[in-house]
Enzyme design. Structure first.
Site, mmCIF file in Angstrom:
data_model
loop_
_atom_site.group_PDB
_atom_site.id
_atom_site.type_symbol
_atom_site.label_atom_id
_atom_site.label_comp_id
_atom_site.label_asym_id
_atom_site.label_seq_id
_atom_site.Cartn_x
_atom_site.Cartn_y
_atom_site.Cartn_z
ATOM 1 N N CYS A 1 0.872 -1.177 0.000
ATOM 2 C CA CYS A 1 0.000 0.000 0.000
ATOM 3 C C CYS A 1 0.910 1.229 0.000
ATOM 4 C CB CYS A 1 -0.861 0.004 1.267
ATOM 5 S SG CYS A 1 -1.777 -1.508 1.494
ATOM 6 N N LYS B 1 3.325 -9.817 -20.035
ATOM 7 C CA LYS B 1 2.717 -8.528 -20.408
ATOM 8 C C LYS B 1 1.264 -8.722 -20.831
ATOM 9 C CE LYS B 1 5.311 -7.081 -18.901
ATOM 10 N NZ LYS B 1 6.060 -6.607 -17.877
ATOM 11 N N LYS C 1 2.210 -2.027 -8.348
ATOM 12 C CA LYS C 1 3.516 -1.861 -8.979
ATOM 13 C C LYS C 1 4.625 -2.467 -8.129
ATOM 14 C CE LYS C 1 6.386 -0.282 -12.016
ATOM 15 N NZ LYS C 1 6.446 -0.915 -13.345
ATOM 16 N N GLU D 1 8.469 -13.205 -20.721
ATOM 17 C CA GLU D 1 8.174 -11.790 -20.470
ATOM 18 C C GLU D 1 7.030 -11.309 -21.360
ATOM 19 O OE1 GLU D 1 8.649 -9.762 -18.290
ATOM 20 O OE2 GLU D 1 8.214 -7.814 -19.207
ATOM 21 N N TRP E 1 -3.869 -1.732 -1.251
ATOM 22 C CA TRP E 1 -3.947 -2.986 -1.991
ATOM 23 C C TRP E 1 -4.320 -4.016 -0.947
ATOM 24 C CZ3 TRP E 1 -1.709 -7.870 -1.991
ATOM 25 C CH2 TRP E 1 -1.941 -8.639 -3.143
ATOM 26 N N ASN F 1 1.289 0.221 6.141
ATOM 27 C CA ASN F 1 1.664 -0.579 4.977
ATOM 28 C C ASN F 1 2.401 -1.796 5.508
ATOM 29 O OD1 ASN F 1 2.456 -1.544 2.475
ATOM 30 N ND2 ASN F 1 4.342 -0.351 2.477
ATOM 31 N N GLY F 2 1.967 -2.989 5.126
ATOM 32 C CA GLY F 2 2.631 -4.215 5.581
ATOM 33 C C GLY F 2 1.597 -5.202 6.086
ATOM 34 N N HIS G 1 6.560 -32.134 -26.136
ATOM 35 C CA HIS G 1 6.509 -33.026 -24.963
ATOM 36 C C HIS G 1 5.234 -32.815 -24.162
ATOM 37 C CE1 HIS G 1 10.588 -34.269 -25.843
ATOM 38 N NE2 HIS G 1 10.912 -33.004 -25.979
ATOM 39 N N GLU H 1 -0.944 -9.570 -17.862
ATOM 40 C CA GLU H 1 -1.131 -8.491 -16.871
ATOM 41 C C GLU H 1 -2.125 -7.445 -17.321
ATOM 42 O OE1 GLU H 1 3.137 -7.255 -16.314
ATOM 43 O OE2 GLU H 1 2.414 -7.084 -14.281
ATOM 44 N N ARG I 1 1.217 1.674 -5.898
ATOM 45 C CA ARG I 1 1.428 0.669 -4.842
ATOM 46 C C ARG I 1 0.130 -0.018 -4.430
ATOM 47 N NH1 ARG I 1 6.350 1.576 -2.264
ATOM 48 N NH2 ARG I 1 5.600 0.468 -0.432
HETATM 49 C C1 AGP Z 1 6.053 -6.778 -14.180
HETATM 50 O O1 AGP Z 1 5.308 -6.288 -15.290
HETATM 51 C C2 AGP Z 1 5.184 -6.959 -12.964
HETATM 52 N N1 AGP Z 1 4.558 -5.752 -12.596
HETATM 53 C C3 AGP Z 1 5.864 -7.680 -11.838
HETATM 54 O O2 AGP Z 1 6.115 -8.993 -12.267
HETATM 55 C C4 AGP Z 1 7.210 -7.100 -11.349
HETATM 56 O O3 AGP Z 1 8.207 -7.280 -12.321
HETATM 57 C C5 AGP Z 1 7.615 -7.863 -10.089
HETATM 58 O O4 AGP Z 1 6.641 -7.621 -9.098
HETATM 59 C C6 AGP Z 1 9.001 -7.484 -9.568
HETATM 60 O O5 AGP Z 1 9.017 -6.119 -9.261
HETATM 61 P P1 AGP Z 1 10.455 -5.419 -8.956
HETATM 62 O O6 AGP Z 1 11.224 -5.463 -10.234
HETATM 63 O O7 AGP Z 1 10.111 -4.048 -8.520
HETATM 64 O O8 AGP Z 1 11.118 -6.244 -7.883
#
Ligand code: AGP
Length: 609
Positions: A2, A486, A604, A482, A74, A100-101, A505, A489, A27
């Site tokens: 958060c 994307k 994020k 990767e 969050w 936060n936590g 396989h 997400e 966040r």
């Molecule tokens: C990437 O598009 C995601 N938002 C997520 O996988 C991110 O890469 C992951 O949470 C790691 O974040 P960081 O690089 O800040 O450690």
């Protein structure tokens, strides 16, 4: 995961807090709230949804406060709702608190509090903190916090106000980021210094179990024995770059288009063309530390983990050093085996990913390991835990899905691979050739971005599908992971990245006319094999979008759609190919009308384990 924020000073505490929350929304953004003191009372406003919803309500009620704390959430405990939104209060509504936590022992604390005859209003773990401080309060709010903190187990960054103390905020942190901004007759607290960077760049980072008493013109920090702690004032080097979207519809698209520049920023001043090698300030002067390295361990999550997987191919191919790449949340429970002369590299855009930080802390404690990190945020927790950090210099990445940070990580890791290779067996000419290819990347990326319209057309054609494969070999395998992430997400499509040679396989059973394949062909060394894999997909009526380099046009007749990119060397082909998969994901999500910058369920920076 958060964002917390607080303000005390001469400006309008409500307006400053809302402005700060907007910069912390990456966040978490399922609900938001603000509280503070006015005329000896705690006043608050909380709303479900984004900060903009809170802002309009705050304006409706013309909220006025003498001091403010605020929070964007969050959800971890309790669904997104007004009741569960922060701030939380004690029963007498004398204390307002944001957190936060995660309080790991909130269950037993809740039982203890209920036994005191207190009833809870929310489902959150946070509310226990407000009640405990109230139980421990005998007129001195700092002492009440001092008594409460040892009762808490878990990670927390807490800020609170009390109705009898309208001129101060009390803040405390443990394993969770908390930074204090010190201005002229004003002060800020935040999870991230970017939230107040336009106002001050003088900061103090709170360490574990330190209690801060923050006034407009006085900052006091105490340890848990209430002894004053001297804290150094640090200066943020990078002010917040332009954090507007400019002419772009989304931050995500803006950051994709920033990559010619962010790639340049990643390698600028970090190589010596004449000697054909890389140069990292502060590291290259201590090269003797790198000589004895016999193996490398990379720790990361998500996109950063994908960058680590690409780096493994680079370092093993170029420097012939074995590399182990681990997902942080898995690694720390493995009872890890760490041989001597192992270099640990932690990769994290935010520098606040709890899993990666926890793994790093365990390695440091158990094995005394030296930690190198790649990070994009100065002053973040990972940076402060590391022995040496290489900054991405990518500028703030606001879109929740990582784009420019990933390609910057690849560029920096390629330079690091070059440095290791040149210290072992790569000759100067080979090094110079590599650097020449690296410096062509911004122009290659510009050319691919110039083809965005063609990529958007393909994206529109395939936007209706609900399942995708992304296939590649060697460097293109982690690049496929990767690309698939994307698409998952931001368009909520089930996309799977897979090694192309592995499809036969089992997973090839899923290929049908309803399941398109994005084929990442750029890896020259395995191109022929890749072509046979595509024939296997074609034979089963699987639609294919091929991302090929100039010179690989022979696959055109076996695929349905083609995107051609400039040729580069295999170690750098992740960068060029990824620009395409980023755009593909973006335009599919746009076609499907999804929320792109802040996708559902995500944040994020994943600051909870
Ligand atoms: C990437 O598009 C995601 N938002 C997520 O996988 C991110 O890469 C992951 O949470 C790691 O974040 P960081 O690089 O800040 O450690």
């Amino acid at each position: 995961m958060c964002g917390i924020f607080g303000y005390v000073g001469m400006k309008d505490p409500v307006a400053i807090a809302i402005e700060g929350l907007k910069k912390l929304e990456y966040r978490g953004y399922d609900s938001a709230g603000i509280a503070g003191v006015k005329d000896g009372k705690i006043i608050d406003c909380k709303e479900v949804g984004k900060v903009s919803i809170l802002e309009s309500e705050v304006n409706n009620i013309k909220l006025q406060l003498d001091v403010s704390i605020a929070h964007t959430r969050w959800a971890t405990h309790g669904e997104p709702s007004r009741i569960n939104a922060h701030p939380h209060f004690d029963t007498s509504h004398s204390i307002a608190l944001v957190h936060n936590g995660i309080i790991e022992n909130h269950g037993e604390l809740k039982k203890y509090i209920i036994n005191q005859g207190i009833t809870f209003t929310s489902e959150t773990d946070t509310e226990v903190i407000a009640h405990l401080i109230s139980i421990n309060y005998e007129g001195d709010i700092v002492k009440a916090v001092q008594k409460t903190v040892p009762m808490l187990q878990g990670a927390y960054a807490i800020a609170l106000v009390h109705k009898d103390h309208p001129d101060l905020i009390v803040a405390v942190a443990h394993e969770s980021p908390m930074v204090i901004g010190v201005g002229v007759d004003e002060a800020f607290i935040s999870s991230d210094s970017q939230a107040f960077a336009p106002h001050t760049r003088e900061v103090v980072f709170l360490s574990n179990s330190e209690i801060a008493v923050v006034r407009a013109n006085k900052l006091e920090v105490f340890n848990l024995e209430m002894k004053p702690v001297e804290k150094a004032l640090e200066k943020l080097l990078h002010g917040s770059n332009d954090s507007s979207k400019g002419e772009f519809e989304h931050f995500t698209l803006k950051e994709i288009f920033e990559q010619p520049q962010s790639i340049k920023n990643a390698y600028a001043t970090r190589f010596m063309q004449e000697y054909g090698t890389a140069y990292f300030e502060g590291l290259s002067d201590n090269l003797q530390e790198l000589h004895p390295i016999e193996r490398i361990l990379i720790l990361a999550c998500g996109t950063s983990w994908h960058a680590g997987c690409v780096a493994a191919y680079m370092i093993e191919n170029m420097a012939r050093i074995p590399v182990q790449v681990e997902i942080s949340s898995e690694y720390r429970y493995k009872n890890p085996i760490v041989e001597k002369n192992t270099l640990v590299i932690a990769i994290s855009q935010s520098g606040e990913t709890a899993d990666t930080i926890a793994a790093v802390r365990e390695l440091k404690a158990a094995k005394g390991a030296k930690i190198f990190s790649l990070c994009n945020v100065q002053g973040s927790t990972l940076v402060r835990e590391s022995d040496y950090t290489i900054f991405l210099h990518a500028g703030p990445e606001i879109g929740v899905c990582s784009t420019k940070a990933f390609t910057s990580q690849i560029v920096i890791l390629s330079l690091f691979s070059l440095q290791l290779a040149r210290m072992r067996h790569m000759n100067r000419e080979q090094g110079k050739d590599f650097l020449e290819e690296l410096q062509k990347l911004p122009d290659h990326v510009k050319k691919i971005l110039g083809n965005a319209e063609h990529i958007q057309k393909i994206a529109k054609k395939y936007a209706k599908y609900e399942n995708f494969f992304f296939l590649g070999r060697q460097y293109m395998y982690p690049t496929s992971l990767e690309g698939a992430l994307k698409l998952k997400e931001i368009s909520y499509i089930n996309a799977v990245g897979y090694p192309a040679g592995e499809m036969k396989h089992g997973p090839i059973a899923l290929i049908s006319s309803d399941c398109p394949t994005v084929a990442l062909c750029a890896n020259e060394r395995t191109f022929k094999k890749m072509k046979s894999n595509l024939l296997e997909v074609k034979a089963r009526k699987g639609p294919i979008i091929a991302i090929i380099e100039e010179g690989q046009e022979e696959v055109t007749e076996i695929v349905d759609d083609v995107i051609i990119i400039p040729r580069t060397i295999d170690p750098l082909s992740t960068v060029t190919t990824t620009i395409v998969t980023q755009l593909l994901a973006y335009y599919v999500a746009l076609e499907r009308g999804e929320e792109i910058d802040q996708p559902r369920n995500l944040a994020k920076s994943v600051t909870v384990e």
